[in-house]
Design a protein around this motif. Structure first.
Motif, PDB file in Angstrom:
ATOM      1  N   ASP A  52      80.811   1.037  60.238  1.00 46.88           N
ATOM      2  CA  ASP A  52      81.577   1.591  61.350  1.00 46.88           C
ATOM      3  C   ASP A  52      82.576   2.649  60.887  1.00 46.88           C
ATOM      4  OD1 ASP A  52      83.387   0.028  60.033  1.00 46.88           O
ATOM      5  OD2 ASP A  52      84.048  -1.120  61.774  1.00 46.88           O
ATOM      6  N   GLN A  53      82.547   2.990  59.589  1.00 46.69           N
ATOM      7  CA  GLN A  53      83.375   4.059  59.057  1.00 46.69           C
ATOM      8  C   GLN A  53      82.613   5.386  58.986  1.00 46.69           C
ATOM      9  OE1 GLN A  53      86.698   3.233  58.219  1.00 46.69           O
ATOM     10  NE2 GLN A  53      86.025   1.343  59.216  1.00 46.69           N
ATOM     11  N   GLY A  54      81.412   5.408  59.546  1.00 51.28           N
ATOM     12  CA  GLY A  54      80.614   6.620  59.509  1.00 51.28           C
ATOM     13  C   GLY A  54      80.031   6.916  58.149  1.00 51.28           C
ATOM     14  N   ARG A  55      79.891   5.872  57.316  1.00 52.07           N
ATOM     15  CA  ARG A  55      79.364   6.051  55.968  1.00 52.07           C
ATOM     16  C   ARG A  55      78.057   5.282  55.799  1.00 52.07           C
ATOM     17  NH1 ARG A  55      85.243   6.285  54.600  1.00 52.07           N
ATOM     18  NH2 ARG A  55      85.407   4.012  54.531  1.00 52.07           N
ATOM     19  N   VAL A  56      77.274   5.694  54.796  1.00 49.71           N
ATOM     20  CA  VAL A  56      75.972   5.079  54.534  1.00 49.71           C
ATOM     21  C   VAL A  56      76.165   3.892  53.592  1.00 49.71           C
ATOM     22  CG1 VAL A  56      73.596   5.460  53.812  1.00 49.71           C
ATOM     23  CG2 VAL A  56      74.945   7.383  54.676  1.00 49.71           C
ATOM     24  N   LEU A  57      75.679   2.735  54.010  1.00 51.07           N
ATOM     25  CA  LEU A  57      75.633   1.576  53.122  1.00 51.07           C
ATOM     26  C   LEU A  57      74.338   1.554  52.332  1.00 51.07           C
ATOM     27  CD1 LEU A  57      77.068  -1.195  55.463  1.00 51.07           C
ATOM     28  CD2 LEU A  57      78.284   0.214  53.806  1.00 51.07           C
ATOM     29  N   ALA A  58      73.238   1.801  53.014  1.00 50.67           N
ATOM     30  CA  ALA A  58      71.932   1.799  52.353  1.00 50.67           C
ATOM     31  C   ALA A  58      70.992   2.725  53.100  1.00 50.67           C
ATOM     32  CB  ALA A  58      71.351   0.391  52.301  1.00 50.67           C
ATOM     33  N   SER A  59      70.035   3.258  52.382  1.00 50.15           N
ATOM     34  CA  SER A  59      68.985   4.071  52.995  1.00 50.15           C
ATOM     35  C   SER A  59      67.657   3.349  52.841  1.00 50.15           C
ATOM     36  CB  SER A  59      68.933   5.456  52.345  1.00 50.15           C
ATOM     37  OG  SER A  59      68.846   5.358  50.939  1.00 50.15           O
ATOM     38  N   LEU A  60      66.818   3.503  53.833  1.00 51.53           N
ATOM     39  CA  LEU A  60      65.500   2.863  53.841  1.00 51.53           C
ATOM     40  C   LEU A  60      64.511   3.885  53.282  1.00 51.53           C
ATOM     41  CD1 LEU A  60      63.722   0.491  54.608  1.00 51.53           C
ATOM     42  CD2 LEU A  60      63.823   1.231  56.984  1.00 51.53           C
ATOM     43  N   VAL A  61      64.141   3.724  52.022  1.00 51.61           N
ATOM     44  CA  VAL A  61      63.374   4.766  51.347  1.00 51.61           C
ATOM     45  C   VAL A  61      61.864   4.574  51.461  1.00 51.61           C
ATOM     46  CG1 VAL A  61      65.221   5.342  49.747  1.00 51.61           C
ATOM     47  CG2 VAL A  61      63.596   3.571  49.110  1.00 51.61           C
ATOM     48  N   SER A  62      61.412   3.352  51.756  1.00 47.34           N
ATOM     49  CA  SER A  62      59.983   3.158  51.982  1.00 47.34           C
ATOM     50  C   SER A  62      59.781   1.976  52.921  1.00 47.34           C
ATOM     51  CB  SER A  62      59.223   2.935  50.669  1.00 47.34           C
ATOM     52  OG  SER A  62      59.571   1.699  50.084  1.00 47.34           O
ATOM     53  N   SER A  95      56.089  -4.346  52.908  1.00 45.55           N
ATOM     54  CA  SER A  95      57.364  -4.339  52.202  1.00 45.55           C
ATOM     55  C   SER A  95      58.258  -3.219  52.714  1.00 45.55           C
ATOM     56  CB  SER A  95      57.149  -4.155  50.696  1.00 45.55           C
ATOM     57  OG  SER A  95      56.614  -2.869  50.422  1.00 45.55           O
ATOM     58  N   VAL A  96      59.547  -3.356  52.436  1.00 47.07           N
ATOM     59  CA  VAL A  96      60.526  -2.291  52.663  1.00 47.07           C
ATOM     60  C   VAL A  96      61.376  -2.180  51.406  1.00 47.07           C
ATOM     61  CG1 VAL A  96      60.596  -2.598  55.168  1.00 47.07           C
ATOM     62  CG2 VAL A  96      62.224  -3.829  53.730  1.00 47.07           C
ATOM     63  N   THR A  97      61.862  -0.979  51.130  1.00 46.44           N
ATOM     64  CA  THR A  97      62.766  -0.761  50.001  1.00 46.44           C
ATOM     65  C   THR A  97      64.029  -0.077  50.487  1.00 46.44           C
ATOM     66  OG1 THR A  97      60.933  -0.580  48.426  1.00 46.44           O
ATOM     67  CG2 THR A  97      63.065   0.314  47.741  1.00 46.44           C
ATOM     68  N   LEU A  98      65.161  -0.713  50.191  1.00 40.37           N
ATOM     69  CA  LEU A  98      66.472  -0.184  50.536  1.00 40.37           C
ATOM     70  C   LEU A  98      67.160   0.329  49.278  1.00 40.37           C
ATOM     71  CD1 LEU A  98      67.729  -3.076  52.844  1.00 40.37           C
ATOM     72  CD2 LEU A  98      66.653  -0.944  53.557  1.00 40.37           C
ATOM     73  N   ARG A  99      67.831   1.465  49.395  1.00 38.41           N
ATOM     74  CA  ARG A  99      68.623   2.002  48.278  1.00 38.41           C
ATOM     75  C   ARG A  99      70.100   1.825  48.605  1.00 38.41           C
ATOM     76  NH1 ARG A  99      67.429   7.922  47.814  1.00 38.41           N
ATOM     77  NH2 ARG A  99      65.579   7.239  46.659  1.00 38.41           N
ATOM     78  N   ALA A 100      70.832   1.179  47.722  1.00 36.12           N
ATOM     79  CA  ALA A 100      72.263   0.958  47.930  1.00 36.12           C
ATOM     80  C   ALA A 100      73.018   2.258  47.699  1.00 36.12           C
ATOM     81  CB  ALA A 100      72.775  -0.124  46.989  1.00 36.12           C
ATOM     82  N   GLU A 101      73.679   2.760  48.727  1.00 39.25           N
ATOM     83  CA  GLU A 101      74.433   4.004  48.610  1.00 39.25           C
ATOM     84  C   GLU A 101      75.906   3.757  48.291  1.00 39.25           C
ATOM     85  OE1 GLU A 101      72.750   6.555  48.407  1.00 39.25           O
ATOM     86  OE2 GLU A 101      70.918   6.284  49.577  1.00 39.25           O
ATOM     87  N   GLN A 102      76.323   2.492  48.315  1.00 37.89           N
ATOM     88  CA  GLN A 102      77.628   2.064  47.849  1.00 37.89           C
ATOM     89  C   GLN A 102      77.408   0.730  47.125  1.00 37.89           C
ATOM     90  OE1 GLN A 102      81.184   2.612  50.282  1.00 37.89           O
ATOM     91  NE2 GLN A 102      79.883   3.194  52.021  1.00 37.89           N
ATOM     92  N   PRO A 103      78.378   0.268  46.320  1.00 40.88           N
ATOM     93  CA  PRO A 103      78.252  -1.085  45.769  1.00 40.88           C
ATOM     94  C   PRO A 103      78.246  -2.088  46.914  1.00 40.88           C
ATOM     95  CG  PRO A 103      80.012   0.167  44.681  1.00 40.88           C
ATOM     96  CD  PRO A 103      79.613   0.951  45.886  1.00 40.88           C
ATOM     97  N   LEU A 104      77.273  -2.979  46.938  1.00 48.59           N
ATOM     98  CA  LEU A 104      77.051  -3.817  48.117  1.00 48.59           C
ATOM     99  C   LEU A 104      77.042  -5.301  47.787  1.00 48.59           C
ATOM    100  CD1 LEU A 104      74.121  -1.931  49.923  1.00 48.59           C
ATOM    101  CD2 LEU A 104      76.579  -1.808  50.438  1.00 48.59           C
ATOM    102  N   THR A 105      77.557  -6.093  48.721  1.00 49.03           N
ATOM    103  CA  THR A 105      77.280  -7.519  48.792  1.00 49.03           C
ATOM    104  C   THR A 105      76.191  -7.700  49.838  1.00 49.03           C
ATOM    105  OG1 THR A 105      79.544  -8.110  48.205  1.00 49.03           O
ATOM    106  CG2 THR A 105      78.210  -9.804  49.279  1.00 49.03           C
ATOM    107  N   VAL A 106      75.071  -8.271  49.426  1.00 48.92           N
ATOM    108  CA  VAL A 106      73.905  -8.433  50.299  1.00 48.92           C
ATOM    109  C   VAL A 106      73.755  -9.906  50.659  1.00 48.92           C
ATOM    110  CG1 VAL A 106      71.401  -8.119  50.495  1.00 48.92           C
ATOM    111  CG2 VAL A 106      72.777  -6.506  49.131  1.00 48.92           C
TER     112      VAL A 106
END
Length: 289
Positions: A127-137, A218-229
């Motif tokens: 909700d800060q307008g920032r990317v947490l993760a991108s869905l790359v595949s 499958s799906v692959t997510l790329r972490a765009e910030q350090p994340l707790t998943v």
């Protein structure tokens, strides 16, 4: 009953004992109990973490239906979720590690990108307008941004039990367990996204459950910030099947690099570019990039 359920316990805690072929040992004394416990070393189960993870991986785990897991991942890590049987439903929550008040916002993920359907190239936003993760595949295309996960009350009404340790645990109850292990509580849990069981929005606004694309996706997510998943593998709330049906979820993570200027994903849309710029500005100010 769940397919491969752990009864809401962290994957691998009880399954290994049930699948071990070793002869039972007496446990009437503390010494016998100790020997019994030590004898479990090396036992394997169909659903459990691999510790340490195989070479080249940061995380390797199979989560049974009705199970949950969690992990902190570095920026740039690539998280691959796979549905080997076609019956997994991976409910996902993301938090910026160390700053859990910045977390996945499903509503902004939908409205900022003008699209309620997830797929390759989509971004998971805070909700800060920032990317947490991108869905790359994405080889599934059957996901949900609208319904969140199941509740104890709903599962109790539908399956007779929704408790975390019961026979048909609800996703929110499992998220509460995963959250507690990361210093988070009920107030920290926003609506989640889910992968591998899809919805279609009809012209009148009704939601049609369209289910899985089949086994092996499958799906692959790329972490765009350090994340707790946080992950909960439970049936989708709109799954019409009368039995609590959920197959195993395969989780793998490997090191990688975050999306940078020049990557096609960075400039794929004006909205996405702005979100990446917001993320880069924030991380640069904190000395992370």
């Amino acid at each position: 009953m769940a397919t491969g359920t752990t009864g809401g316990r962290k994957t691998g805690q009880s399954t290994a004992r049930r699948t071990s072929r070793r002869a039972p040992r007496p446990t009437g004394t503390t010494y016998e109990a100790r020997e019994h416990a030590r004898a479990q070393e090396g036992a394997r189960a169909a659903a459990m973490p691999q510790v340490p993870a195989p070479e080249g991986l940061l995380w390797s785990e199979t989560v049974a239906g009705g199970g949950y897991t969690h992990k902190v991942l570095a920026r740039g890590s690539e998280l691959r979720l796979a549905d080997p049987t076609g019956d997994a439903c991976a409910h996902v929550l993301l938090f910026v590690d160390g700053r859990p008040w910045e977390r996945l916002n499903a509503a902004d993920t939908v409205k900022v990108q003008w699209n309620a359907y997830l797929g390759a190239g989509r971004l998971l936003l805070s909700d800060q307008g920032r990317v947490l993760a991108s869905l790359v595949s994405d080889t599934s295309g059957r996901h949900d941004t609208l319904c969140g996960t199941s509740s104890a009350a709903r599962n109790a009404a539908r399956y007779g039990d929704g408790s975390a340790q019961g026979r048909s645990p609800a996703g929110r109850e499992l998220f509460l367990l995963a959250a507690a292990k990361n210093g988070l509580g009920a107030r920290d849990l926003p609506p989640s996204l889910s992968f591998f069981q899809g919805l279609r929005v009809e012209p009148d606004g009704a939601l049609e459950f369209i289910g899985s694309a089949g086994p092996g996706t499958s799906v692959t997510l790329r972490a765009e910030q350090p994340l707790t998943v946080l992950l909960a593998n439970v049936p989708h709330p709109l799954d019409p099947r009368p039995a609590y049906t959920c197959g195993p979820l395969e989780v793998r993570a490997r090191p990688g690099a975050a999306t940078a200027p020049g990557d096609p994903l960075w400039d794929a849309t004006p909205e996405g570019r702005r979100a990446f710029l917001n993320t880069a500005e924030h991380l640069t100010a904190r000395g992370i990039v």
